[in-house]
Design a protein around this motif. Structure first.
Motif, mmCIF file in Angstrom:
data_model
loop_
_atom_site.group_PDB
_atom_site.id
_atom_site.type_symbol
_atom_site.label_atom_id
_atom_site.label_comp_id
_atom_site.label_asym_id
_atom_site.label_seq_id
_atom_site.Cartn_x
_atom_site.Cartn_y
_atom_site.Cartn_z
ATOM 1 N N LEU A 196 1.158 -1.363 -0.179
ATOM 2 C CA LEU A 196 -0.325 0.042 -0.225
ATOM 3 C C LEU A 196 0.836 1.502 0.029
ATOM 4 O O LEU A 196 0.340 1.896 -0.560
ATOM 5 C CB LEU A 196 -1.229 -0.132 0.953
ATOM 6 N N ARG A 197 1.493 1.034 1.092
ATOM 7 C CA ARG A 197 2.622 2.367 0.783
ATOM 8 C C ARG A 197 3.277 2.274 -0.429
ATOM 9 O O ARG A 197 3.458 3.306 -1.097
ATOM 10 C CB ARG A 197 4.007 2.039 1.785
ATOM 11 N N ILE A 198 4.112 1.444 -1.068
ATOM 12 C CA ILE A 198 4.262 1.809 -2.414
ATOM 13 C C ILE A 198 3.411 2.260 -3.518
ATOM 14 O O ILE A 198 3.278 3.184 -4.271
ATOM 15 C CB ILE A 198 4.976 0.712 -3.402
ATOM 16 N N ILE A 199 2.181 1.857 -3.568
ATOM 17 C CA ILE A 199 0.761 2.677 -3.863
ATOM 18 C C ILE A 199 0.950 3.753 -4.267
ATOM 19 O O ILE A 199 0.342 4.251 -5.314
ATOM 20 C CB ILE A 199 -0.546 1.004 -3.840
ATOM 21 N N ARG A 200 0.990 3.773 -2.715
ATOM 22 C CA ARG A 200 0.233 5.411 -2.593
ATOM 23 C C ARG A 200 1.747 6.780 -3.208
ATOM 24 O O ARG A 200 1.515 7.665 -4.159
ATOM 25 C CB ARG A 200 0.065 5.567 -1.798
ATOM 26 N N ALA A 201 2.920 6.086 -3.278
ATOM 27 C CA ALA A 201 4.003 6.494 -3.599
ATOM 28 C C ALA A 201 3.867 6.480 -5.026
ATOM 29 O O ALA A 201 4.360 7.479 -5.398
ATOM 30 C CB ALA A 201 5.202 6.614 -2.873
ATOM 31 N N ARG A 202 4.062 5.770 -5.908
ATOM 32 C CA ARG A 202 4.103 5.151 -7.174
ATOM 33 C C ARG A 202 3.199 5.660 -8.396
ATOM 34 O O ARG A 202 3.015 6.088 -9.523
ATOM 35 C CB ARG A 202 4.672 3.840 -7.715
ATOM 36 N N ARG A 203 1.862 5.324 -7.681
ATOM 37 C CA ARG A 203 0.337 5.020 -8.225
ATOM 38 C C ARG A 203 -0.868 5.952 -7.427
ATOM 39 O O ARG A 203 -1.704 5.234 -6.698
ATOM 40 C CB ARG A 203 -0.020 4.343 -9.514
ATOM 41 N N LEU A 221 11.496 -7.790 -4.280
ATOM 42 C CA LEU A 221 9.851 -7.202 -4.590
ATOM 43 C C LEU A 221 10.632 -6.912 -5.855
ATOM 44 O O LEU A 221 11.656 -5.886 -5.825
ATOM 45 C CB LEU A 221 8.889 -6.564 -3.857
ATOM 46 N N LEU A 222 9.365 -7.262 -7.398
ATOM 47 C CA LEU A 222 9.891 -6.471 -7.972
ATOM 48 C C LEU A 222 9.161 -5.971 -8.707
ATOM 49 O O LEU A 222 7.783 -5.728 -8.276
ATOM 50 C CB LEU A 222 9.920 -7.859 -9.403
ATOM 51 N N ILE A 223 9.187 -4.300 -9.308
ATOM 52 C CA ILE A 223 7.772 -3.694 -9.500
ATOM 53 C C ILE A 223 8.471 -2.625 -10.357
ATOM 54 O O ILE A 223 9.447 -2.934 -10.522
ATOM 55 C CB ILE A 223 8.147 -2.382 -8.409
ATOM 56 N N GLY A 224 7.280 -3.122 -11.723
ATOM 57 C CA GLY A 224 7.387 -2.831 -13.243
ATOM 58 C C GLY A 224 6.499 -2.137 -13.022
ATOM 59 O O GLY A 224 5.260 -1.236 -12.052
ATOM 60 N N VAL A 225 6.272 -1.058 -14.269
ATOM 61 C CA VAL A 225 5.566 0.294 -14.347
ATOM 62 C C VAL A 225 5.073 -0.358 -15.919
ATOM 63 O O VAL A 225 5.999 0.040 -16.802
ATOM 64 C CB VAL A 225 5.760 1.934 -14.067
ATOM 65 N N ARG A 226 4.387 -0.271 -16.312
ATOM 66 C CA ARG A 226 3.629 -0.415 -17.782
ATOM 67 C C ARG A 226 3.460 0.799 -18.381
ATOM 68 O O ARG A 226 3.069 1.713 -18.413
ATOM 69 C CB ARG A 226 1.808 -0.909 -17.765
ATOM 70 N N ARG A 227 4.133 0.714 -19.583
ATOM 71 C CA ARG A 227 4.648 1.555 -20.481
ATOM 72 C C ARG A 227 3.424 2.175 -21.099
ATOM 73 O O ARG A 227 2.747 1.550 -21.058
ATOM 74 C CB ARG A 227 5.586 1.630 -21.524
ATOM 75 N N ASP A 284 -5.177 -0.613 -12.033
ATOM 76 C CA ASP A 284 -4.327 0.148 -12.039
ATOM 77 C C ASP A 284 -2.874 -0.335 -11.080
ATOM 78 O O ASP A 284 -1.390 -0.324 -11.506
ATOM 79 C CB ASP A 284 -4.566 0.930 -10.488
ATOM 80 N N VAL A 285 -3.249 -2.034 -10.678
ATOM 81 C CA VAL A 285 -2.404 -2.872 -9.457
ATOM 82 C C VAL A 285 -2.624 -4.037 -10.041
ATOM 83 O O VAL A 285 -3.676 -4.578 -10.140
ATOM 84 C CB VAL A 285 -1.856 -2.370 -8.472
#
Length: 253
Positions: free
Chosen positions: A46-53, A247-253, A117-118
């Motif tokens: 949740l912290r990552i989601i709030r920070a990045r999206r 943890l791997l974090i990807g952002v869809r282009r 979104d996630v």
């Protein structure tokens, strides 16, 4: 989850055969990892989601198991759904999370007809595929992401850590009077890791033996990042990003 094949090894060691549905009933007991804290891991997500999206409103938890992470994510998102890989696990997740949408699908064929979104995958489901299959499944998951959406994957142990994890055991007792003894054994084999899970479950109905064997691939950092890039995602690798685990974090282009 695939039931392990069984064979009788001698007259003094009778085996208890259980159908796949019963195995899934004991999934959490068989695969429990006392070093993991689903609530703490969900808080990290949740912290990552709030920070990045920060405007994310929808999440899909792939290979959601019995919903251990999903239950902690539900209150914070307008849409939070799960994907179970077989009917028995779908039933377990629906029973644990009444009213929550749980899809049932094999991961390579997943097609829900919408984007989120996630997307998360926090168990070892992806480690059951060879590298080519891993690439294919990541492309499937990425297609379920909105542009700029996040994909977060907790991979199986990294190669050096997987080799060191040769055996472990645990004894737990539930409030319902049930006692469970678990033992896990991992052996490197042909570039993968053969992991055997066994549990003895004792309750008022007797003692049951449940077993499961999987061949899991421990990919390295470069392989993970390359697979996410091939799926159309810019990616980060956080060695201890999920409450101390990779943890791997990807952002869809």
């Amino acid at each position: 989850m695939r039931a392990a094949s069984r064979r009788r090894t001698g007259p003094t060691r009778p085996e208890v055969t259980m159908p796949a549905e019963a195995q899934s009933t004991f999934y959490n007991l068989l695969h429990a990892d006392d070093s993991r804290d689903p609530a703490a891991e969900a808080d990290v997500l949740l912290r990552i989601i709030r920070a990045r999206r920060p405007h994310a409103t929808s999440l899909l938890d792939v290979a959601c198991g019995a919903g251990d992470h999903l239950r902690h994510l539900l209150p914070y998102l307008a849409v939070a759904e799960g994907v179970a890989v077989d009917a028995a696990m779908a039933g377990a997740a629906r029973g644990a999370l009444p009213g929550t949408t749980i899809h049932e699908a094999a991961l390579p064929e997943l097609d829900l007809g919408r984007r989120y979104d996630v997307v998360t995958c926090l168990h070892d489901a992806l480690a059951q595929f060879p590298l080519s299959g891993y690439h294919a499944v990541l492309r499937v998951l990425a297609r379920h992401l909105a542009p700029g959406g996040l994909i977060m994957i907790a991979p199986f142990w990294m190669p050096d850590a997987a080799i060191r994890r040769t055996a472990s055991e645990a004894l737990t007792r539930g409030d319902d009077g049930r006692a469970v003894t678990r033992i896990e054994r991992g052996v490197p084999r042909d570039g993968a890791h053969r992991v055997e899970h066994h549990a003895l479950v004792a309750d008022g109905d007797g003692v049951r033996h449940v077993a499961d064997t999987r061949l899991l691939r421990a990919f390295g950092r470069r392989e993970h990042l390359s697979a996410l890039a091939a799926a159309g995602c810019a990616a980060d690798f956080l060695p201890a990003g999920l409450a101390g685990r990779p943890l791997l974090i990807g952002v869809r282009r």
